[in-house]
Each structure stands twice: as C-alpha cells, then as structure tokens.
Design a protein around this motif. Structure first.
Motif, short mmCIF file in Angstrom:
data_model
loop_
_atom_site.label_atom_id
_atom_site.label_comp_id
_atom_site.label_asym_id
_atom_site.label_seq_id
_atom_site.Cartn_x
_atom_site.Cartn_y
_atom_site.Cartn_z
N LEU A 114 -10.97 8.50 -16.37
CA LEU A 114 -11.39 8.97 -15.05
C LEU A 114 -11.69 7.85 -14.05
CD1 LEU A 114 -13.52 12.17 -15.83
CD2 LEU A 114 -11.13 11.99 -15.07
N PRO A 115 -12.29 6.74 -14.45
CA PRO A 115 -12.50 5.66 -13.47
C PRO A 115 -11.20 5.11 -12.88
CG PRO A 115 -13.92 5.34 -15.36
CD PRO A 115 -12.97 6.44 -15.73
N THR A 116 -10.06 5.33 -13.56
CA THR A 116 -8.79 4.80 -13.06
C THR A 116 -8.17 5.69 -11.98
OG1 THR A 116 -7.36 5.94 -14.68
CG2 THR A 116 -8.39 3.88 -15.37
N VAL A 117 -8.75 6.87 -11.72
CA VAL A 117 -8.14 7.79 -10.75
C VAL A 117 -9.03 7.97 -9.52
CG1 VAL A 117 -6.95 8.96 -12.63
CG2 VAL A 117 -9.09 9.93 -11.76
N ALA A 118 -9.97 7.06 -9.32
CA ALA A 118 -10.90 7.21 -8.19
C ALA A 118 -10.19 7.21 -6.84
CB ALA A 118 -11.94 6.09 -8.23
N HIS A 119 -9.00 6.59 -6.80
CA HIS A 119 -8.25 6.50 -5.53
C HIS A 119 -7.28 7.66 -5.35
CE1 HIS A 119 -5.61 4.91 -8.60
NE2 HIS A 119 -4.59 4.98 -7.77
N TYR A 120 -7.21 8.58 -6.30
CA TYR A 120 -6.27 9.70 -6.20
C TYR A 120 -6.64 10.62 -5.05
CZ TYR A 120 -3.95 8.72 -10.70
OH TYR A 120 -3.22 8.16 -11.73
N MET A 122 0.84 -1.20 0.00
CA MET A 122 0.00 0.00 0.00
C MET A 122 0.88 1.25 0.00
SD MET A 122 -2.94 1.11 2.76
CE MET A 122 -3.77 -0.44 2.52
N ASN A 123 0.56 2.19 -0.88
CA ASN A 123 1.35 3.42 -0.97
C ASN A 123 1.07 4.28 0.25
OD1 ASN A 123 2.73 5.69 -1.72
ND2 ASN A 123 1.82 5.83 -3.76
N ASN A 124 2.13 4.67 0.97
CA ASN A 124 1.93 5.50 2.16
C ASN A 124 2.06 6.98 1.86
OD1 ASN A 124 4.66 5.69 1.74
ND2 ASN A 124 5.27 4.93 3.75
N GLN A 125 2.14 7.33 0.57
CA GLN A 125 2.17 8.73 0.17
C GLN A 125 0.89 9.07 -0.60
OE1 GLN A 125 5.78 9.07 -2.22
NE2 GLN A 125 6.86 9.98 -0.50
N PRO A 126 0.45 10.34 -0.52
CA PRO A 126 -0.67 10.75 -1.36
C PRO A 126 -0.35 10.53 -2.84
CG PRO A 126 -0.23 12.40 0.32
CD PRO A 126 0.91 11.43 0.37
N VAL A 127 -1.35 10.12 -3.60
CA VAL A 127 -1.20 9.93 -5.04
C VAL A 127 -1.92 11.07 -5.75
CG1 VAL A 127 -1.67 8.42 -7.00
CG2 VAL A 127 -1.04 7.43 -4.78
N LEU A 128 -1.18 11.78 -6.59
CA LEU A 128 -1.74 12.94 -7.28
C LEU A 128 -1.61 12.78 -8.79
CD1 LEU A 128 -1.39 14.20 -4.41
CD2 LEU A 128 -0.83 16.35 -5.56
N GLY A 129 -2.68 13.10 -9.49
CA GLY A 129 -2.59 13.27 -10.92
C GLY A 129 -1.98 14.63 -11.21
N ILE A 130 -1.34 14.77 -12.35
CA ILE A 130 -0.72 16.04 -12.70
C ILE A 130 -0.61 16.17 -14.21
CG2 ILE A 130 1.62 15.11 -12.51
CD1 ILE A 130 2.52 17.88 -11.50
N SER A 131 -0.88 17.36 -14.72
CA SER A 131 -0.67 17.61 -16.15
C SER A 131 0.80 17.37 -16.47
CB SER A 131 -1.07 19.05 -16.50
OG SER A 131 -2.46 19.25 -16.31
N GLY A 132 1.06 16.56 -17.48
CA GLY A 132 2.43 16.15 -17.77
C GLY A 132 3.40 17.30 -17.97
N CYS A 133 2.96 18.40 -18.56
CA CYS A 133 3.86 19.52 -18.83
C CYS A 133 4.39 20.15 -17.56
CB CYS A 133 3.16 20.56 -19.69
SG CYS A 133 1.68 21.27 -18.94
N LEU A 134 3.65 20.01 -16.44
CA LEU A 134 4.09 20.62 -15.18
C LEU A 134 5.23 19.85 -14.53
CD1 LEU A 134 0.62 21.58 -13.64
CD2 LEU A 134 2.12 22.96 -15.08
N THR A 135 5.46 18.63 -14.97
CA THR A 135 6.56 17.84 -14.43
C THR A 135 7.88 18.13 -15.15
OG1 THR A 135 6.28 15.95 -15.93
CG2 THR A 135 4.92 15.99 -13.94
N GLY A 136 7.80 18.88 -16.23
CA GLY A 136 8.99 19.16 -17.04
C GLY A 136 9.02 18.40 -18.34
N SER A 137 8.04 17.56 -18.56
CA SER A 137 7.98 16.82 -19.82
C SER A 137 7.58 17.77 -20.96
CB SER A 137 6.95 15.68 -19.73
OG SER A 137 7.35 14.73 -18.77
N ALA A 138 8.27 17.66 -22.06
CA ALA A 138 8.02 18.55 -23.21
C ALA A 138 6.83 18.03 -24.01
CB ALA A 138 9.27 18.65 -24.07
#
Length: 319
Positions: A92-98, A1-17
């Motif tokens: 969207l159904p894949t991120v219900a646990h985010y 079990m992940n003990n950190q919060p799981v966040l979705g994020i727009s890819g460009c904000l991570t530095g991906s071009a």
C-alpha cells in the motif's frame, strides 16, 4: 512525469488469467476505452502472497470473537489472513500517488462491498463483507476513488468514478509541480460548478475553508485537508436537480448575449432535461456552442464542461 491518471486494478479485470479457477474477468470498457487514457498497474493480491493458479477458493470467515479471517473453502482451518496483511502493509505505501483503483467484485481479497461472510462452521452469512485487500486500501487512502467491476456497469457510477480519477490526477499533478496559493485557488475556481452539481450544501461549506488558505503556514497540510473535502463531495453522484441548477446558473451568463429566440430555446432544452426528456448532453452541447460564440473567461476555465475525455462517451449513457 506521467500525464495520465495512474490506476491500480485487480489483475483479472485486465484479462490476465489469475483467478482461482484459472480464468479472468476482463472488462471491455476498462481495457478497450479507458486504458487509452489512463495507466493501469495490475495486481492480484492472492498471487502476490504466493498462491498458484489455479488454486483452492478462499472465503471470508467471521470468527466467534468477531474477527474477519481469510481461509480456504475446502480447508477452513488453513488461514492466509496474516500473509495478506503482510503483503498489503508492504504494497500500500507504493500506491500513495495513484489516482484510483478498480477492484474485482465479490472477491474475498478485492471485493469492495457485499462480499459473502461465513461462520466458522461453514454456514453462509450475510453479504456484508469487504475483501481483505480492498478494506486495507480504503482505510489507508479514504480519499482515493475505488470502484468494482460490477458497479462500473451502472452509467451513473461509471461517470462519477471517471470524473473523480481525473480530478484527483489534476490535483496530484498540482502537488507534484510544487504547491502555491495561487495554483490551489485557481484549481478550486475551476471546479466550482462541478462541486455545485454534486452537493450544493458541501459546495457552500468548502468555500470558507478555501478562503482561509492565507491562514495556513504549511500548504501541504492545506492540500491534504482540501483533498479530503474535495473527494468526499465528488464521491456523491451529481443529481438531475443539481445539474439543472448549474445549467440555469450558466444560462445566466448569456442573458445579455442571446436574442429572445435563443434564450427561449436554451431554457426549453434545460427544462426538458430536468423533466427527463433529454440527456444532459443536450443542454451542455448547446451551452458549449454559445460559449464558443460568446467566450466568458470564467466559464472557459470550468472543469464542469469537460471533466474527462469526450471520447469515453460517458455522458452519452446518462439520461
């Protein structure tokens, strides 16, 4: 079990071009500080529907019948609205646990607010739109903390968002472990002062709801209703007035344990915070010092003192 919060994020904000122009919008705080404490799941909705990098710019178009469509700027009759709708319906159904989502501001796919809309003739309209992807995300998961990169430069909004994702993560973890009435009551008890700092009226209203827990046969039904109420309260940033009320309330626990000088000093620090002369970190640090010296079982459980990791430095930036 992940003990950190799981966040979705727009890819460009991570530095991906992955932006339409081949660039990115990497956020320093997000990737240099927050990434150490959460697990990010990047997505670029525009690439997910098969668009390349670079690609023609997209825009939101309001049709004559009032529909919002997603079209190319250079070819306003080329419509990708259905492709985006198909993608979001599957994704969207894949991120219900985010536990939260950070989206790219002003984007016709990811913008959370104030996205420019155009009419079918290409004339600029008002900045009242929401990106197609993010609109669907917030409609499906109204309790989910969602923020965009531009707003996260505001210290108050940033602190509020981070507090919400850690609160939701703790609540989701509670559900994953198996709901019990005792665990739900203990969770709410830990968040009492935090809720009081955000909205006093809503804090008083949620109390009787929690007290009715014994009447609920299905604990998951209660969880869903409680989650909606909790996250709605926490969405309102805590005000200086409410913080002051909470600090004064905590001060009362030490009335019999501090000498006259210490009581006077603590009161002065709280009043100076209320007047805007000190940051909230000043009275909190002093109260945590006294709590270490004079432990109180109730106060020691309170999430209000440590709603997120200290090393994020969020309260340092709040005056």
């Amino acid at each position: 079990m992940n003990n950190q919060p799981v966040l979705g994020i727009s890819g460009c904000l991570t530095g991906s071009a992955v932006r339409f122009d081949g660039g990115h919008k990497r956020m320093g705080f997000v990737m240099d500080a927050l990434a150490k404490r959460v697990t990010f799941k990047p997505v670029c909705p525009e690439m997910a529907i098969g668009l390349p990098v670079p690609r023609p710019a997209l825009r939101l178009v309001k049709t004559t019948v009032g529909d919002i469509q997603m079209r190319f700027t250079h070819a306003p009759h080329d419509d990708v609205t259905d492709k985006m709708a198909d993608f979001t319906a599957k994704y969207l159904p894949t991120v219900a646990h985010y536990d939260g989502f950070i989206v790219c501001a002003k984007s016709p796919s990811c913008g959370m607010e104030r996205v420019r809309q155009y009419d079918e003739k290409g004339n600029q309209g008002s900045k009242v739109g929401v990106g197609t992807f993010t609109a669907a995300l917030m409609e499906k998961y109204p309790w989910l903390p969602v923020e965009e990169d531009g707003r996260l430069h505001d210290p108050v909004l940033r602190e509020n968002f981070i507090a919400r994702i850690f609160a939701l993560h703790e609540l989701n973890t509670l559900r994953d472990k198996g709901l019990t009435r005792g665990a739900l009551l203990a969770f709410h008890s830990r968040y009492k002062l935090q809720l009081l700092a955000h909205n006093q009226r809503a804090y008083r209203e949620i109390g009787p709801f929690v007290a009715s827990l014994h009447e609920w046969k299905d604990l998951d039904d209660f969880f869903v209703a409680y989650r909606d109420k909790l996250m709605a309260i926490l969405k309102q940033p805590a005000s200086r007035k409410n913080h002051t009320n909470v600090l004064m309330h905590i001060q009362g626990y030490f009335r019999e344990k501090l000498n006259a000088r210490q009581r006077s000093e603590l009161r002065e620090v709280i009043l100076n915070y209320r007047a805007g002369l000190l940051p909230i970190l000043a009275p909190l640090t002093l109260l945590k010092h006294y709590l270490a010296e004079h432990p109180d079982n109730y106060l020691l459980t309170q999430n209000y003192f440590d709603p997120y990791p200290d090393e994020l430095g969020l309260r340092l930036a709040i005056s």
